[in-house]
Design an enzyme around this catalytic site. Structure first.
Site, short mmCIF file in Angstrom:
data_model
loop_
_atom_site.label_atom_id
_atom_site.label_comp_id
_atom_site.label_asym_id
_atom_site.label_seq_id
_atom_site.Cartn_x
_atom_site.Cartn_y
_atom_site.Cartn_z
N SER A 99 0.83 -1.21 0.00
CA SER A 99 0.00 0.00 0.00
C SER A 99 0.86 1.25 0.00
O SER A 99 2.01 1.24 0.48
CB SER A 99 -0.90 0.01 1.24
N TYR B 19 -2.24 -1.31 10.27
CA TYR B 19 -2.36 -1.64 8.85
C TYR B 19 -1.09 -1.22 8.10
O TYR B 19 -0.52 -2.01 7.33
CB TYR B 19 -3.58 -0.93 8.28
#
Length: 292
Positions: A183, A196
């Protein structure tokens, strides 16, 4: 503020109740994400067999259907969204290919092994592994992250990749490809997604190290680091409503991305077009400049 300080003494953590609507159903999104392939296939994955995790919706669905258009048979791993998974399977079959559906929590090693076993039993080979499944839970402060949430996020986002690669490794031959989804948050950080973002950093390290481990056997390992993409992950609890309302507007392009704008990165890394690339990460992120 969370007061949970006891360590988690289990190897597996059940789904947590932080965001009860996660992972979410794409059928309920408005507007609907754009996942359909944007160009004709050219046989770049003809005869290949692929696994795509999180393939029921979002980036996973777009990637699975694009792989099918390029000639691959595709196994879809997903948690529990049977309606979304069936849409993906139907789209794969509409491309003239074959689909296999495998529900279950990939944070359990046995689920990962079962997936690979089903693929080998059905098709006798495995050429491409796309580790795309993930979850996120927004928190304003590190003290709000419970022990269960921390372990659950790592379990889904990075432990599952280890489990799947271990299960797949005996079946991956020279020319196989592994693509891991990281990401943009790994590169620019995210104040509200500490756990995350940490998993996404671990995925990049895993990708680079696994590449070093497998490249001698002709198996390439690369990654894709999407920016803000319109999938069920954020609208169904993965981000606060005020962020979802303006999701993606802070990118240089000025809008949220669509799944079919990310899937070609996975295809490129899965096929022979990228035969001289391993240990690398592609960045379909709306123009955000990040370190590689």
């Amino acid at each position: 503020m969370a007061d949970d300080t006891k360590p988690v003494e289990r190897a597996y953590v059940e789904e947590i109740g932080e965001e009860p609507r996660l992972p979410g159903h794409e059928t309920e999104l408005d507007p609907k994400p754009e996942w359909q392939p944007r160009y004709p296939g050219s046989g770049r994955l003809a005869g290949k067999v692929a696994i795509v995790t999180g393939g029921d919706s979002g980036i996973g669905r777009a990637t699975a259907v694009l792989f099918a258009r390029e000639g691959a048979k595709v196994a879809i791993a997903y948690l529990e969204e049977d309606d979304d998974a069936r849409i993906t399977a139907d789209a794969i079959e509409a491309e003239g290919s074959e689909a296999l559906l495998h529900p279950g929590d990939l944070g359990e090693p046995d689920v990962c092994q079962g997936l690979v076993d089903k693929v080998i039993e059905k098709w006798g080979r495995l050429d491409v592994l796309v580790n795309n499944a993930g979850e996120q839970h927004p928190d304003k402060d590190v003290t709000d992250i419970t022990v269960e949430q921390l372990q659950r996020t790592f379990q889904t986002n990075i432990f599952s990749m280890f489990y799947l690669v271990k299960a797949a490794r005996p079946h991956l031959k020279k020319g196989a490809a592994i693509i891991n989804c990281t990401s943009v948050t790994m590169y620019k950080g995210s104040a509200g997604l500490l756990d995350y973002s940490a998993t996404k950093g671990a995925i990049v390290a895993f990708t680079r190290s696994l590449s070093e481990s497998l490249i001698k056997d002709g198996i390439r390992v690369n990654g894709v680091a999407p920016g803000p993409i319109w999938t069920p992950l954020n609208p169904f609890g993965g981000a606060p409503p005020e962020k979802v309302e303006h999701f993606g507007e802070d990118t240089p392009i000025g809008r949220v991305g669509q799944p079919n704008e990310v899937a070609p990165s996975f295809l490129f890394l899965a096929c022979e077009d990228s035969s001289y690339m391993s240990g690398q990460v592609l960045h379909p992120n709306g123009g955000t400049i990040v370190g590689s």
